[in-house]
Design a protein around this motif. Sequence first.
Motif, PDB file in Angstrom:
ATOM      1  N   VAL A   9       0.839  -1.204   0.000  1.00 43.84           N
ATOM      2  CA  VAL A   9       0.000   0.000   0.000  1.00 43.84           C
ATOM      3  C   VAL A   9       0.870   1.249   0.000  1.00 43.84           C
ATOM      4  O   VAL A   9       0.587   2.227  -0.706  1.00 43.84           O
ATOM      5  CB  VAL A   9      -0.949  -0.006   1.220  1.00 43.84           C
ATOM      6  CG1 VAL A   9      -1.729   1.305   1.278  1.00 43.84           C
ATOM      7  CG2 VAL A   9      -1.912  -1.183   1.150  1.00 43.84           C
ATOM      8  N   SER A  10       1.944   1.222   0.803  1.00 41.17           N
ATOM      9  CA  SER A  10       2.838   2.381   0.871  1.00 41.17           C
ATOM     10  C   SER A  10       3.541   2.609  -0.464  1.00 41.17           C
ATOM     11  O   SER A  10       3.742   3.758  -0.880  1.00 41.17           O
ATOM     12  CB  SER A  10       3.873   2.184   1.982  1.00 41.17           C
ATOM     13  OG  SER A  10       4.682   1.047   1.727  1.00 41.17           O
ATOM     14  N   LEU A  11       3.908   1.515  -1.153  1.00 42.02           N
ATOM     15  CA  LEU A  11       4.550   1.632  -2.457  1.00 42.02           C
ATOM     16  C   LEU A  11       3.582   2.205  -3.487  1.00 42.02           C
ATOM     17  O   LEU A  11       3.955   3.069  -4.298  1.00 42.02           O
ATOM     18  CB  LEU A  11       5.064   0.264  -2.923  1.00 42.02           C
ATOM     19  CG  LEU A  11       5.801   0.235  -4.270  1.00 42.02           C
ATOM     20  CD1 LEU A  11       7.012   1.146  -4.240  1.00 42.02           C
ATOM     21  CD2 LEU A  11       6.212  -1.194  -4.615  1.00 42.02           C
TER      22      LEU A  11
ATOM     23  N   SER B 290      13.149  -4.479  -8.332  1.00 42.78           N
ATOM     24  CA  SER B 290      12.064  -5.347  -7.884  1.00 42.78           C
ATOM     25  C   SER B 290      11.038  -5.583  -8.985  1.00 42.78           C
ATOM     26  O   SER B 290       9.883  -5.832  -8.724  1.00 42.78           O
ATOM     27  CB  SER B 290      11.373  -4.713  -6.663  1.00 42.78           C
ATOM     28  OG  SER B 290      10.874  -3.436  -6.986  1.00 42.78           O
ATOM     29  N   PHE B 291      11.502  -5.493 -10.226  1.00 37.96           N
ATOM     30  CA  PHE B 291      10.599  -5.616 -11.373  1.00 37.96           C
ATOM     31  C   PHE B 291       9.923  -6.983 -11.390  1.00 37.96           C
ATOM     32  O   PHE B 291      10.579  -8.018 -11.394  1.00 37.96           O
ATOM     33  CB  PHE B 291      11.391  -5.410 -12.661  1.00 37.96           C
ATOM     34  CG  PHE B 291      10.566  -5.645 -13.912  1.00 37.96           C
ATOM     35  CD1 PHE B 291       9.684  -4.682 -14.345  1.00 37.96           C
ATOM     36  CD2 PHE B 291      10.673  -6.831 -14.614  1.00 37.96           C
ATOM     37  CE1 PHE B 291       8.923  -4.888 -15.483  1.00 37.96           C
ATOM     38  CE2 PHE B 291       9.925  -7.037 -15.756  1.00 37.96           C
ATOM     39  CZ  PHE B 291       9.053  -6.067 -16.193  1.00 37.96           C
ATOM     40  N   ASN B 292       8.611  -7.003 -11.365  1.00 32.27           N
ATOM     41  CA  ASN B 292       7.822  -8.223 -11.476  1.00 32.27           C
ATOM     42  C   ASN B 292       6.391  -7.835 -11.823  1.00 32.27           C
ATOM     43  O   ASN B 292       6.072  -6.659 -11.971  1.00 32.27           O
ATOM     44  CB  ASN B 292       7.888  -9.046 -10.175  1.00 32.27           C
ATOM     45  CG  ASN B 292       7.593  -8.206  -8.951  1.00 32.27           C
ATOM     46  OD1 ASN B 292       6.664  -7.400  -8.959  1.00 32.27           O
ATOM     47  ND2 ASN B 292       8.389  -8.361  -7.901  1.00 32.27           N
ATOM     48  N   ILE B 293       5.543  -8.852 -11.944  1.00 32.30           N
ATOM     49  CA  ILE B 293       4.145  -8.597 -12.330  1.00 32.30           C
ATOM     50  C   ILE B 293       3.446  -7.695 -11.325  1.00 32.30           C
ATOM     51  O   ILE B 293       2.718  -6.766 -11.699  1.00 32.30           O
ATOM     52  CB  ILE B 293       3.379  -9.935 -12.473  1.00 32.30           C
ATOM     53  CG1 ILE B 293       3.778 -10.632 -13.770  1.00 32.30           C
ATOM     54  CG2 ILE B 293       1.882  -9.691 -12.487  1.00 32.30           C
ATOM     55  CD1 ILE B 293       3.384  -9.876 -15.022  1.00 32.30           C
ATOM     56  N   SER B 294       3.655  -7.947 -10.039  1.00 30.06           N
ATOM     57  CA  SER B 294       2.989  -7.127  -9.019  1.00 30.06           C
ATOM     58  C   SER B 294       3.450  -5.673  -9.103  1.00 30.06           C
ATOM     59  O   SER B 294       2.668  -4.745  -8.906  1.00 30.06           O
ATOM     60  CB  SER B 294       3.259  -7.691  -7.619  1.00 30.06           C
ATOM     61  OG  SER B 294       4.642  -7.675  -7.332  1.00 30.06           O
ATOM     62  N   ASN B 295       4.733  -5.467  -9.425  1.00 31.57           N
ATOM     63  CA  ASN B 295       5.248  -4.109  -9.585  1.00 31.57           C
ATOM     64  C   ASN B 295       4.612  -3.429 -10.787  1.00 31.57           C
ATOM     65  O   ASN B 295       4.250  -2.247 -10.735  1.00 31.57           O
ATOM     66  CB  ASN B 295       6.773  -4.150  -9.737  1.00 31.57           C
ATOM     67  CG  ASN B 295       7.397  -2.767  -9.684  1.00 31.57           C
ATOM     68  OD1 ASN B 295       7.251  -2.060  -8.697  1.00 31.57           O
ATOM     69  ND2 ASN B 295       8.070  -2.376 -10.745  1.00 31.57           N
ATOM     70  N   LEU B 296       4.472  -4.184 -11.893  1.00 34.34           N
ATOM     71  CA  LEU B 296       3.797  -3.655 -13.082  1.00 34.34           C
ATOM     72  C   LEU B 296       2.380  -3.194 -12.747  1.00 34.34           C
ATOM     73  O   LEU B 296       1.952  -2.118 -13.160  1.00 34.34           O
ATOM     74  CB  LEU B 296       3.732  -4.726 -14.181  1.00 34.34           C
ATOM     75  CG  LEU B 296       4.954  -4.934 -15.074  1.00 34.34           C
ATOM     76  CD1 LEU B 296       4.689  -6.081 -16.035  1.00 34.34           C
ATOM     77  CD2 LEU B 296       5.278  -3.676 -15.852  1.00 34.34           C
ATOM     78  N   ILE B 297       1.675  -4.038 -12.015  1.00 32.90           N
ATOM     79  CA  ILE B 297       0.284  -3.735 -11.658  1.00 32.90           C
ATOM     80  C   ILE B 297       0.213  -2.478 -10.799  1.00 32.90           C
ATOM     81  O   ILE B 297      -0.657  -1.612 -10.987  1.00 32.90           O
ATOM     82  CB  ILE B 297      -0.367  -4.927 -10.936  1.00 32.90           C
ATOM     83  CG1 ILE B 297      -0.488  -6.117 -11.899  1.00 32.90           C
ATOM     84  CG2 ILE B 297      -1.737  -4.555 -10.380  1.00 32.90           C
ATOM     85  CD1 ILE B 297      -0.970  -7.399 -11.250  1.00 32.90           C
ATOM     86  N   LEU B 298       1.141  -2.355  -9.838  1.00 31.54           N
ATOM     87  CA  LEU B 298       1.150  -1.187  -8.957  1.00 31.54           C
ATOM     88  C   LEU B 298       1.417   0.099  -9.738  1.00 31.54           C
ATOM     89  O   LEU B 298       0.762   1.121  -9.514  1.00 31.54           O
ATOM     90  CB  LEU B 298       2.210  -1.361  -7.867  1.00 31.54           C
ATOM     91  CG  LEU B 298       1.888  -2.353  -6.749  1.00 31.54           C
ATOM     92  CD1 LEU B 298       3.061  -2.463  -5.782  1.00 31.54           C
ATOM     93  CD2 LEU B 298       0.624  -1.942  -5.993  1.00 31.54           C
ATOM     94  N   VAL B 299       2.378   0.047 -10.661  1.00 31.54           N
ATOM     95  CA  VAL B 299       2.677   1.227 -11.485  1.00 31.54           C
ATOM     96  C   VAL B 299       1.468   1.588 -12.337  1.00 31.54           C
ATOM     97  O   VAL B 299       1.097   2.769 -12.452  1.00 31.54           O
ATOM     98  CB  VAL B 299       3.908   0.977 -12.385  1.00 31.54           C
ATOM     99  CG1 VAL B 299       4.143   2.177 -13.301  1.00 31.54           C
ATOM    100  CG2 VAL B 299       5.145   0.722 -11.543  1.00 31.54           C
TER     101      VAL B 299
END
Length: 209
Positions: free
Chosen positions: A2-4, A140-149
């Motif tokens: 959430v903070s990210l 920390s590039f991954n699917i979850s990071n993509l979704i957050l961006v």
Amino acid sequence: MVSLLLKMTVSFFAVMNPIGNIPIFISLTNGYSQQQKKHTARKAAIVSLCILTVFLVLGNFIFSIFGITIHAFRVAGGILIFGIAFNLLHAKTSNAQTPHSAEKKEAEEKEDISITPLALPIMAGPGTIATVMAHTGSGSFNISNLILVFIGFALVLAISYVLFYYSTPVINKLGQGGLNVVTRIMGLILAVISIQMIAEGIKGLFPHL
């Protein structure tokens, strides 16, 4: 997580500066009906979403084609974003995020100004693209990071759409003084973000420093 997400959303909000873009939207849509303003704002948001999504998905591929490292891009992107922040701190519109005089003239002559200059360079300008690609190329590039961006810039685009749709009452409520205050606050936040990007880039380029 959430903070990210909050950090990404704030960074996109600062670089897009949707509140500061309200006067530009009003001037470009002068004489439009409320329905035309709604259609223009919606189309601009959708086009911007598509542009940023392309850079989100293909960011690493673009890096590999041109032989660019994420550290070098962070330094370059940070410098670019700091230039935008510097102008915002002085309550000025950035050249990178503002349509040139030729684009303004073209926009006045055409009915559809949603793609140029609204989507490009106002909403999905160089600073926003730099921010997307900097987040995309993180360690920390991954699917979850993509979704957050994606969620981060999608939320800000949604906010931009709402603010553009209600642009007249918003600017009447805030006044020019209020807009200047918000613009300077966004500039300060953006300046801090840009310095952090540059610092991380230099640390990656020169790990022994």
